[in-house]
Design a protein around this motif. Sequence first.
Motif, PDB file in Angstrom:
ATOM      1  N   VAL A  81      11.634   7.573 137.197  1.00  0.00           N
ATOM      2  CA  VAL A  81      11.600   6.089 137.232  1.00  0.00           C
ATOM      3  C   VAL A  81      13.102   5.605 137.180  1.00  0.00           C
ATOM      4  N   ALA A  82      13.996   6.723 137.672  1.00  0.00           N
ATOM      5  CA  ALA A  82      15.466   6.512 137.661  1.00  0.00           C
ATOM      6  C   ALA A  82      16.018   5.495 138.531  1.00  0.00           C
ATOM      7  N   SER A  83      15.023   5.145 139.417  1.00  0.00           N
ATOM      8  CA  SER A  83      15.622   3.995 140.472  1.00  0.00           C
ATOM      9  C   SER A  83      15.098   2.949 140.342  1.00  0.00           C
ATOM     10  N   ALA A  84      14.388   2.610 139.003  1.00  0.00           N
ATOM     11  CA  ALA A  84      13.636   1.223 138.613  1.00  0.00           C
ATOM     12  C   ALA A  84      14.435   0.188 138.332  1.00  0.00           C
ATOM     13  N   SER A  85      15.746   0.725 137.961  1.00  0.00           N
ATOM     14  CA  SER A  85      16.785  -0.408 137.494  1.00  0.00           C
ATOM     15  C   SER A  85      18.057   0.216 137.121  1.00  0.00           C
ATOM     16  N   GLY A  86      19.082  -0.421 136.968  1.00  0.00           N
ATOM     17  CA  GLY A  86      20.328   0.416 136.677  1.00  0.00           C
ATOM     18  C   GLY A  86      20.364   0.990 135.154  1.00  0.00           C
ATOM     19  N   LEU A  87      19.887   0.441 134.124  1.00  0.00           N
ATOM     20  CA  LEU A  87      19.464   0.950 132.891  1.00  0.00           C
ATOM     21  C   LEU A  87      18.582   2.199 132.764  1.00  0.00           C
ATOM     22  N   ASN A  88      17.466   2.078 133.869  1.00  0.00           N
ATOM     23  CA  ASN A  88      16.811   3.592 134.070  1.00  0.00           C
ATOM     24  C   ASN A  88      17.668   4.718 134.476  1.00  0.00           C
ATOM     25  N   LEU A  89      18.555   4.233 135.698  1.00  0.00           N
ATOM     26  CA  LEU A  89      19.575   5.169 135.898  1.00  0.00           C
ATOM     27  C   LEU A  89      20.485   5.649 134.875  1.00  0.00           C
ATOM     28  N   GLY A  97      19.360  -3.181 140.833  1.00  0.00           N
ATOM     29  CA  GLY A  97      18.972  -4.039 140.039  1.00  0.00           C
ATOM     30  C   GLY A  97      19.323  -4.073 138.654  1.00  0.00           C
ATOM     31  N   PHE A  98      19.563  -5.302 137.919  1.00  0.00           N
ATOM     32  CA  PHE A  98      19.703  -5.375 136.574  1.00  0.00           C
ATOM     33  C   PHE A  98      18.465  -5.551 135.823  1.00  0.00           C
ATOM     34  N   GLY A  99      17.276  -4.826 136.021  1.00  0.00           N
ATOM     35  CA  GLY A  99      15.986  -5.061 135.436  1.00  0.00           C
ATOM     36  C   GLY A  99      15.778  -4.535 134.167  1.00  0.00           C
ATOM     37  N   ASP A 100      14.510  -4.632 133.741  1.00  0.00           N
ATOM     38  CA  ASP A 100      14.071  -4.179 132.520  1.00  0.00           C
ATOM     39  C   ASP A 100      14.191  -2.542 132.568  1.00  0.00           C
ATOM     40  N   VAL A 101      13.795  -1.779 131.504  1.00  0.00           N
ATOM     41  CA  VAL A 101      13.882  -0.593 131.363  1.00  0.00           C
ATOM     42  C   VAL A 101      12.381  -0.153 131.709  1.00  0.00           C
ATOM     43  N   GLN A 102      12.037   0.818 132.399  1.00  0.00           N
ATOM     44  CA  GLN A 102      10.616   1.305 132.567  1.00  0.00           C
ATOM     45  C   GLN A 102      10.449   2.855 132.134  1.00  0.00           C
ATOM     46  N   THR A 103       9.888   2.892 131.200  1.00  0.00           N
ATOM     47  CA  THR A 103       9.858   4.295 130.532  1.00  0.00           C
ATOM     48  C   THR A 103       8.881   5.119 131.370  1.00  0.00           C
ATOM     49  N   PRO A 104       9.040   6.526 131.231  1.00  0.00           N
ATOM     50  CA  PRO A 104       7.967   7.319 131.868  1.00  0.00           C
ATOM     51  C   PRO A 104       6.420   7.188 131.622  1.00  0.00           C
ATOM     52  N   ILE A 105       6.276   6.532 130.445  1.00  0.00           N
ATOM     53  CA  ILE A 105       4.877   6.517 130.029  1.00  0.00           C
ATOM     54  C   ILE A 105       4.363   5.120 130.244  1.00  0.00           C
ATOM     55  N   GLY A 106       5.076   4.525 131.242  1.00  0.00           N
ATOM     56  CA  GLY A 106       4.467   3.195 131.643  1.00  0.00           C
ATOM     57  C   GLY A 106       4.845   1.955 130.575  1.00  0.00           C
ATOM     58  N   VAL A 107       5.613   2.117 129.407  1.00  0.00           N
ATOM     59  CA  VAL A 107       6.235   1.046 128.667  1.00  0.00           C
ATOM     60  C   VAL A 107       7.262   0.452 129.212  1.00  0.00           C
ATOM     61  N   ALA A 108       7.578  -0.868 129.041  1.00  0.00           N
ATOM     62  CA  ALA A 108       8.797  -1.593 129.479  1.00  0.00           C
ATOM     63  C   ALA A 108       9.625  -2.096 128.346  1.00  0.00           C
ATOM     64  N   LEU A 109      10.710  -2.123 128.283  1.00  0.00           N
ATOM     65  CA  LEU A 109      11.634  -2.569 127.532  1.00  0.00           C
ATOM     66  C   LEU A 109      12.440  -3.414 127.999  1.00  0.00           C
ATOM     67  N   ASP A 110      12.617  -4.682 127.311  1.00  0.00           N
ATOM     68  CA  ASP A 110      13.446  -5.895 128.050  1.00  0.00           C
ATOM     69  C   ASP A 110      14.912  -5.426 127.691  1.00  0.00           C
ATOM     70  N   GLN A 111      15.795  -6.231 128.455  1.00  0.00           N
ATOM     71  CA  GLN A 111      17.160  -5.817 128.472  1.00  0.00           C
ATOM     72  C   GLN A 111      17.824  -5.745 127.127  1.00  0.00           C
ATOM     73  N   GLY A 112      17.711  -6.833 126.385  1.00  0.00           N
ATOM     74  CA  GLY A 112      17.907  -6.939 125.148  1.00  0.00           C
ATOM     75  C   GLY A 112      17.809  -5.596 124.360  1.00  0.00           C
ATOM     76  N   THR A 113      16.568  -5.379 124.314  1.00  0.00           N
ATOM     77  CA  THR A 113      16.073  -4.410 123.482  1.00  0.00           C
ATOM     78  C   THR A 113      16.829  -2.891 123.949  1.00  0.00           C
ATOM     79  N   ALA A 114      16.744  -2.844 125.309  1.00  0.00           N
ATOM     80  CA  ALA A 114      17.212  -1.541 125.992  1.00  0.00           C
ATOM     81  C   ALA A 114      18.663  -1.440 125.634  1.00  0.00           C
ATOM     82  N   TYR A 115      19.447  -2.331 125.623  1.00  0.00           N
ATOM     83  CA  TYR A 115      20.797  -2.379 125.365  1.00  0.00           C
ATOM     84  C   TYR A 115      21.079  -1.814 124.063  1.00  0.00           C
ATOM     85  N   LEU A 116      20.332  -2.278 123.015  1.00  0.00           N
ATOM     86  CA  LEU A 116      20.534  -1.820 121.486  1.00  0.00           C
ATOM     87  C   LEU A 116      20.002  -0.445 121.251  1.00  0.00           C
TER      88      LEU A 116
END
Length: 291
Positions: free
Chosen positions: A75-83, A162-181
């Motif tokens: 999921v590395a290419s799902a968003s900048g946070l994933n990378l 893209g500056f999207g949410d985090v997509q975890t390998p197990i399919g759980v998404a984290l919004d950007q605010g939670t992801a940055y924390l």
Amino acid sequence: MSSATDTRSSTGAAPGYRSGRTLRLGVELRRQFKRRRTLGVVALMAALPLILIGALQLGGTEEAAENTRVNLVDVASASGLNLTLFVLFATTGFFLVVVFALFFGDTVASEASWGSLRYALATPVPRMRLLRQKWLAALVLSVGSMLLLVVVAVVAGGIAFGFGDVQTPIGVALDQGTAYLRLAGMLGYLTVHLLVVGSLAFWLSTATDAPLAAVGGSVFTTIVFAVLEQVEQLGAIRDWFPTAFNYAWTDLLQTPVDSGDLFRGVVQGLVWSAVFTALAFRHFARKDVTS
């Protein structure tokens, strides 16, 4: 006889001398930052996320699809946070270990090999203050390099994916605010964990005049413990190794967060770091740096 002369004769120090004003942290940081090894590490930290972005964009998807093992690279290419998470995962085991070992292991041993250490103490800088300033400078440079790696990954990854949410390998998404924390928590955990390697290198740096021995010795020791962790016959002993729980920061991707390994990793990291740092100060207090 003047009072200044009386003060000098009673304390042995020149008038106006204050030990707390010698070798300020900013001065030591400027000295360390001008060195080629620091500039080289900064360049590598800035370039590594860009190299990984290029590799992800050039790489085919068929090979990735054949990989049945789910991990952060999927999921590395799902968003900048994933990378960014993938960059941390890829560098935790070795690259960041070398960076921390380099900054901590080179700081004292290199000056001892150059012969400049005894001149710094003759300034005069109190011996324990000199060592403390070098430890703090190494910490600032190490953490700063890791932060540079993350910032470049977030920005460059966001531009590329893209500056999207985090997509975890197990399919759980984290919004950007939670992801940055969560990312801030990961960096805090990694700092504590990698400080074990750094403090070990720092101890070795006070025990040798060869920077390569201090840096290489700490990296080699880390690799040995990492290999021993794979020996299942050692059982629970492996949980007490300095390298234990090195990937526990990935637990912050879970919802809810499983804090068991995180807490134990932080406690053990702080204990091991305190032990190695105390050994460094003890050895340096007795070391002959005048010859």
